[in-house]
Design a protein around this motif. Sequence first.
Motif, mmCIF file in Angstrom:
data_model
loop_
_atom_site.group_PDB
_atom_site.id
_atom_site.type_symbol
_atom_site.label_atom_id
_atom_site.label_comp_id
_atom_site.label_asym_id
_atom_site.label_seq_id
_atom_site.Cartn_x
_atom_site.Cartn_y
_atom_site.Cartn_z
ATOM 1 N N SER A 30 0.807 -1.218 0.000
ATOM 2 C CA SER A 30 0.000 0.000 0.000
ATOM 3 C C SER A 30 0.842 1.271 0.000
ATOM 4 N N GLY A 31 2.100 1.134 -0.446
ATOM 5 C CA GLY A 31 2.870 2.348 -0.735
ATOM 6 C C GLY A 31 3.958 2.696 0.265
ATOM 7 N N GLY A 32 4.257 1.800 1.218
ATOM 8 C CA GLY A 32 5.318 2.076 2.212
ATOM 9 C C GLY A 32 6.679 2.312 1.546
ATOM 10 N N ASP A 33 7.551 2.964 2.278
ATOM 11 C CA ASP A 33 8.851 3.390 1.763
ATOM 12 C C ASP A 33 9.759 2.203 1.421
ATOM 13 N N LEU A 34 9.939 1.935 0.137
ATOM 14 C CA LEU A 34 10.710 0.764 -0.297
ATOM 15 C C LEU A 34 12.126 0.787 0.258
ATOM 16 N N GLU A 35 12.763 1.942 0.223
ATOM 17 C CA GLU A 35 14.173 2.017 0.633
ATOM 18 C C GLU A 35 14.358 1.554 2.072
ATOM 19 N N ARG A 36 13.386 1.826 2.906
ATOM 20 C CA ARG A 36 13.502 1.490 4.323
ATOM 21 C C ARG A 36 13.068 0.043 4.604
ATOM 22 N N LEU A 37 12.226 -0.502 3.751
ATOM 23 C CA LEU A 37 11.544 -1.751 4.122
ATOM 24 C C LEU A 37 12.032 -2.994 3.386
ATOM 25 N N VAL A 38 12.707 -2.808 2.239
ATOM 26 C CA VAL A 38 13.220 -3.966 1.487
ATOM 27 C C VAL A 38 14.632 -3.656 0.993
ATOM 28 N N PRO A 39 15.435 -4.694 0.746
ATOM 29 C CA PRO A 39 16.787 -4.449 0.219
ATOM 30 C C PRO A 39 16.723 -3.817 -1.178
ATOM 31 N N PRO A 40 17.787 -3.111 -1.584
ATOM 32 C CA PRO A 40 17.777 -2.390 -2.863
ATOM 33 C C PRO A 40 17.396 -3.268 -4.060
ATOM 34 N N ALA A 41 17.868 -4.504 -4.106
ATOM 35 C CA ALA A 41 17.576 -5.345 -5.278
ATOM 36 C C ALA A 41 16.082 -5.677 -5.362
ATOM 37 N N VAL A 42 15.443 -5.848 -4.221
ATOM 38 C CA VAL A 42 14.002 -6.131 -4.213
ATOM 39 C C VAL A 42 13.234 -4.862 -4.600
ATOM 40 N N ALA A 43 13.691 -3.721 -4.097
ATOM 41 C CA ALA A 43 13.044 -2.447 -4.448
ATOM 42 C C ALA A 43 13.103 -2.233 -5.962
ATOM 43 N N GLU A 44 14.257 -2.501 -6.525
ATOM 44 C CA GLU A 44 14.428 -2.312 -7.970
ATOM 45 C C GLU A 44 13.505 -3.250 -8.758
ATOM 46 N N TYR A 45 13.398 -4.482 -8.289
ATOM 47 C CA TYR A 45 12.529 -5.465 -8.968
ATOM 48 C C TYR A 45 11.061 -5.013 -8.920
ATOM 49 N N ILE A 46 10.649 -4.518 -7.762
ATOM 50 C CA ILE A 46 9.257 -4.056 -7.612
ATOM 51 C C ILE A 46 8.995 -2.895 -8.565
ATOM 52 N N ARG A 47 9.960 -1.987 -8.648
ATOM 53 C CA ARG A 47 9.791 -0.830 -9.538
ATOM 54 C C ARG A 47 9.783 -1.260 -11.000
ATOM 55 N N GLU A 48 10.778 -2.069 -11.368
ATOM 56 C CA GLU A 48 10.912 -2.442 -12.784
ATOM 57 C C GLU A 48 9.712 -3.218 -13.283
ATOM 58 N N ASN A 49 9.142 -4.030 -12.411
ATOM 59 C CA ASN A 49 8.006 -4.856 -12.823
ATOM 60 C C ASN A 49 6.661 -4.218 -12.471
ATOM 61 N N GLN A 50 6.746 -3.000 -11.969
ATOM 62 C CA GLN A 50 5.549 -2.224 -11.620
ATOM 63 C C GLN A 50 4.558 -3.045 -10.813
ATOM 64 N N LEU A 51 5.089 -3.676 -9.765
ATOM 65 C CA LEU A 51 4.245 -4.523 -8.930
ATOM 66 C C LEU A 51 3.402 -3.682 -7.971
ATOM 67 N N TYR A 52 2.260 -4.209 -7.648
ATOM 68 C CA TYR A 52 1.395 -3.704 -6.573
ATOM 69 C C TYR A 52 0.755 -2.353 -6.839
ATOM 70 N N ASP A 53 0.828 -1.864 -8.073
ATOM 71 C CA ASP A 53 0.109 -0.640 -8.363
ATOM 72 C C ASP A 53 0.437 0.461 -7.350
ATOM 73 N N ARG A 54 1.722 0.506 -6.944
ATOM 74 C CA ARG A 54 2.107 1.495 -5.934
ATOM 75 C C ARG A 54 2.035 2.902 -6.535
#
Length: 200
Positions: free
Chosen positions: A173-197
């Motif tokens: 639901s939009g929590g701060d990726l940098e604080r909550l997941v490692p950089p590689a997971v954050a990048e994957y979420i962004r690149e694959n446009q997961l979760y309609d963030r």
Amino acid sequence: MTRLGLMGGTFNPPHYGHLHAASCAREDLQLDRVLFIPTNLPPHKQLPAGSATAAQRCEMVRLLTQGLPWAELSDIEIERGGASYTIDTLRQLTAPDRHLFLIIGTDMLLSFDRVWRSAGEICQLCTLAVYARDADEQQLLNEKKHSIEQKFQADVRVMERAPFPVSSTEIRSGGDLERLVPPAVAEYIRENQLYDRKNL
Ligand code: ATP
């Protein structure tokens, strides 16, 4: 005797809370390895609309654990298919030269005797290693530990560690990726446009 930790979850997505519990368990219980096991279909909760696919959840777990020699993705539940019951996974992984530790957070211990299939047999096959998800849960966990130990002759270890409070729901639901997941997971979420963030 190999000491093997098992961390099951939907990992939708995986986050620092999962990693924190697993790495504390490794230290606290001298585990040789920890398997991260994404569920195929969680029996007790619906995957919300817009969830990552099983393949994407596996890939994110792989990214979460990459570079950690003690941590490993296991796709045993995805391969098995259908609803993922922990008891089936434990039956598959049990071996005479292995001590299995099931690593779980507060919510899972609290619902253990109510909703888990074959709770008694689960307790015969593994030690439960429990981590608080939030501050001030320790007393509640210790009370539950005693009731489960009496009911099932279980071995429940409630570990005393400062929690890392985060949930996958918060990230979806939009929590701060940098604080909550490692950089590689954050990048994957962004690149694959997961979760309609909304804040990408
Ligand atoms: P969701 O918000 O989608 O319900 P979740 O954050 O609870 O997801 P799961 O993948 O369902 O994550 O959790 C898998 C396991 O990890 C469970 O045993 C859960 O209790 C534990 N866990 C999740 N987050 C934490 C945390 N921050 N600290 C300790 N354990 C956690």
